[in-house]
Design a protein around this motif. Sequence first.
Motif, short mmCIF file in Angstrom:
data_model
loop_
_atom_site.label_atom_id
_atom_site.label_comp_id
_atom_site.label_asym_id
_atom_site.label_seq_id
_atom_site.Cartn_x
_atom_site.Cartn_y
_atom_site.Cartn_z
N GLY A 200 1.11 -7.92 21.74
CA GLY A 200 2.41 -7.27 21.58
C GLY A 200 3.45 -8.20 21.00
O GLY A 200 4.22 -7.82 20.12
N LEU A 201 3.47 -9.45 21.49
CA LEU A 201 4.41 -10.43 20.96
C LEU A 201 4.15 -10.69 19.48
O LEU A 201 5.08 -10.84 18.68
CB LEU A 201 4.31 -11.73 21.75
CG LEU A 201 4.93 -11.71 23.16
CD1 LEU A 201 4.59 -13.01 23.90
CD2 LEU A 201 6.45 -11.53 23.08
N VAL A 202 2.86 -10.77 19.12
CA VAL A 202 2.51 -11.02 17.71
C VAL A 202 2.98 -9.87 16.83
O VAL A 202 3.57 -10.07 15.76
CB VAL A 202 0.99 -11.23 17.58
CG1 VAL A 202 0.60 -11.29 16.10
CG2 VAL A 202 0.56 -12.51 18.27
N PHE A 203 2.74 -8.62 17.29
CA PHE A 203 3.18 -7.47 16.51
C PHE A 203 4.70 -7.44 16.38
O PHE A 203 5.25 -7.11 15.32
CB PHE A 203 2.68 -6.17 17.14
CG PHE A 203 1.30 -5.78 16.71
CD1 PHE A 203 1.06 -5.32 15.43
CD2 PHE A 203 0.24 -5.86 17.59
CE1 PHE A 203 -0.21 -4.95 15.03
CE2 PHE A 203 -1.03 -5.51 17.20
CZ PHE A 203 -1.27 -5.05 15.92
N ILE A 204 5.40 -7.76 17.47
CA ILE A 204 6.86 -7.82 17.42
C ILE A 204 7.31 -8.89 16.42
O ILE A 204 8.25 -8.69 15.64
CB ILE A 204 7.44 -8.12 18.82
CG1 ILE A 204 7.24 -6.90 19.74
CG2 ILE A 204 8.94 -8.45 18.72
CD1 ILE A 204 7.62 -7.16 21.18
N GLY A 205 6.61 -10.03 16.44
CA GLY A 205 6.92 -11.09 15.49
C GLY A 205 6.72 -10.65 14.05
O GLY A 205 7.57 -10.91 13.17
N PHE A 206 5.60 -9.96 13.79
CA PHE A 206 5.35 -9.46 12.44
C PHE A 206 6.41 -8.44 12.04
O PHE A 206 6.89 -8.42 10.90
CB PHE A 206 3.96 -8.84 12.34
CG PHE A 206 2.87 -9.83 12.02
CD1 PHE A 206 2.77 -10.42 10.77
CD2 PHE A 206 1.94 -10.17 12.98
CE1 PHE A 206 1.78 -11.33 10.48
CE2 PHE A 206 0.93 -11.09 12.70
CZ PHE A 206 0.85 -11.67 11.45
N GLY A 207 6.77 -7.55 12.98
CA GLY A 207 7.79 -6.55 12.69
C GLY A 207 9.12 -7.19 12.35
O GLY A 207 9.79 -6.79 11.39
N ALA A 208 9.51 -8.20 13.13
CA ALA A 208 10.76 -8.91 12.86
C ALA A 208 10.71 -9.63 11.52
O ALA A 208 11.69 -9.65 10.76
CB ALA A 208 11.04 -9.90 13.99
N LYS A 209 9.54 -10.21 11.22
CA LYS A 209 9.39 -10.93 9.96
C LYS A 209 9.53 -9.98 8.78
O LYS A 209 10.17 -10.30 7.76
CB LYS A 209 8.04 -11.64 9.92
CG LYS A 209 7.84 -12.52 8.70
CD LYS A 209 6.51 -13.27 8.78
CE LYS A 209 6.32 -14.16 7.54
NZ LYS A 209 5.03 -14.89 7.60
N ILE A 210 8.92 -8.79 8.91
CA ILE A 210 9.03 -7.80 7.84
C ILE A 210 10.48 -7.35 7.68
O ILE A 210 11.00 -7.24 6.57
CB ILE A 210 8.12 -6.59 8.14
CG1 ILE A 210 6.65 -6.98 7.99
CG2 ILE A 210 8.44 -5.42 7.19
CD1 ILE A 210 5.69 -5.88 8.39
N PHE A 211 11.15 -7.10 8.81
CA PHE A 211 12.53 -6.63 8.76
C PHE A 211 13.45 -7.66 8.11
O PHE A 211 14.42 -7.31 7.42
CB PHE A 211 13.02 -6.30 10.16
CG PHE A 211 14.38 -5.66 10.19
CD1 PHE A 211 14.53 -4.31 9.85
CD2 PHE A 211 15.51 -6.39 10.54
CE1 PHE A 211 15.78 -3.72 9.87
CE2 PHE A 211 16.77 -5.78 10.55
CZ PHE A 211 16.89 -4.45 10.21
N LEU A 212 13.15 -8.94 8.32
CA LEU A 212 14.00 -10.01 7.77
C LEU A 212 13.63 -10.38 6.34
O LEU A 212 14.28 -11.22 5.73
CB LEU A 212 13.90 -11.26 8.66
CG LEU A 212 14.48 -11.11 10.09
CD1 LEU A 212 14.20 -12.34 10.90
CD2 LEU A 212 15.98 -10.81 10.02
N THR A 213 12.56 -9.74 5.82
CA THR A 213 12.15 -10.02 4.44
C THR A 213 13.19 -9.44 3.48
O THR A 213 13.55 -8.27 3.56
CB THR A 213 10.78 -9.38 4.14
OG1 THR A 213 9.81 -9.95 5.01
CG2 THR A 213 10.37 -9.66 2.69
#
Length: 219
Positions: A200-213
């Motif tokens: 879950g933390l990894v998916f949240i991290g990926f989601g945040a990374k995509i959003f900040l792209t």
Amino acid sequence: MHAWLLPLLAFTTAGALFTITPGLDSIMVLRTAAAEGRRAGVGAIFGVALGLTIWGLAAAFGLTALLAASSKAFFIVKCVGALYLLWIGCSQLFHPRAALTTSPPTTFRPPLTSRHDFWSGFRRGVLTDLLNPKAGIFVVTFFPQFIPPDANIVAFTLVQVVIQALLTFIWLGLLVALTVPLARFFNKPVVVRRLDRLTGLVFIGFGAKIFLTHSPVAP
């Protein structure tokens, strides 16, 4: 020697390195295979491959270029993908399961499979890949680097799509083959809860990374 041979060999080498680098697709396929069994894992692989193929076709025929040229289009796809990943991540982080199967940990049996398991994994794989705008931006920036100057861009890109899809099948298939035999270990409640929260933390991290792209379009 065919003019395409060396560029395709270079692309295959670079594509293989990209494929085996741990990323969102690998994590999703591993999690699906461990949680739902081999059939769902294979479905997820087919879904990821289809998503990658769609992005490749979009690159070949110009749709992905729209994401690179339009800040608004990029922003919409980015937000949808990020929210999807954040939703999955928060669900696993705050509501981890006690077991990956319905069997008691002391009397483990492999999870029952049906044709629905394949399609469940397939849908997850497709959505994970299509709702990640970074996948499209990667395709539109990575693939063209290997296209020879005089080559037909659409034809060469389609060959690249086939190669990348094959690499994806081989690598993710190997991951599933190695993951499913470990289902007994993954079925332990303490392992399942930690795995769910970590994933879950990894998916949240990926989601945040995509959003900040940021959009490749200059503001």
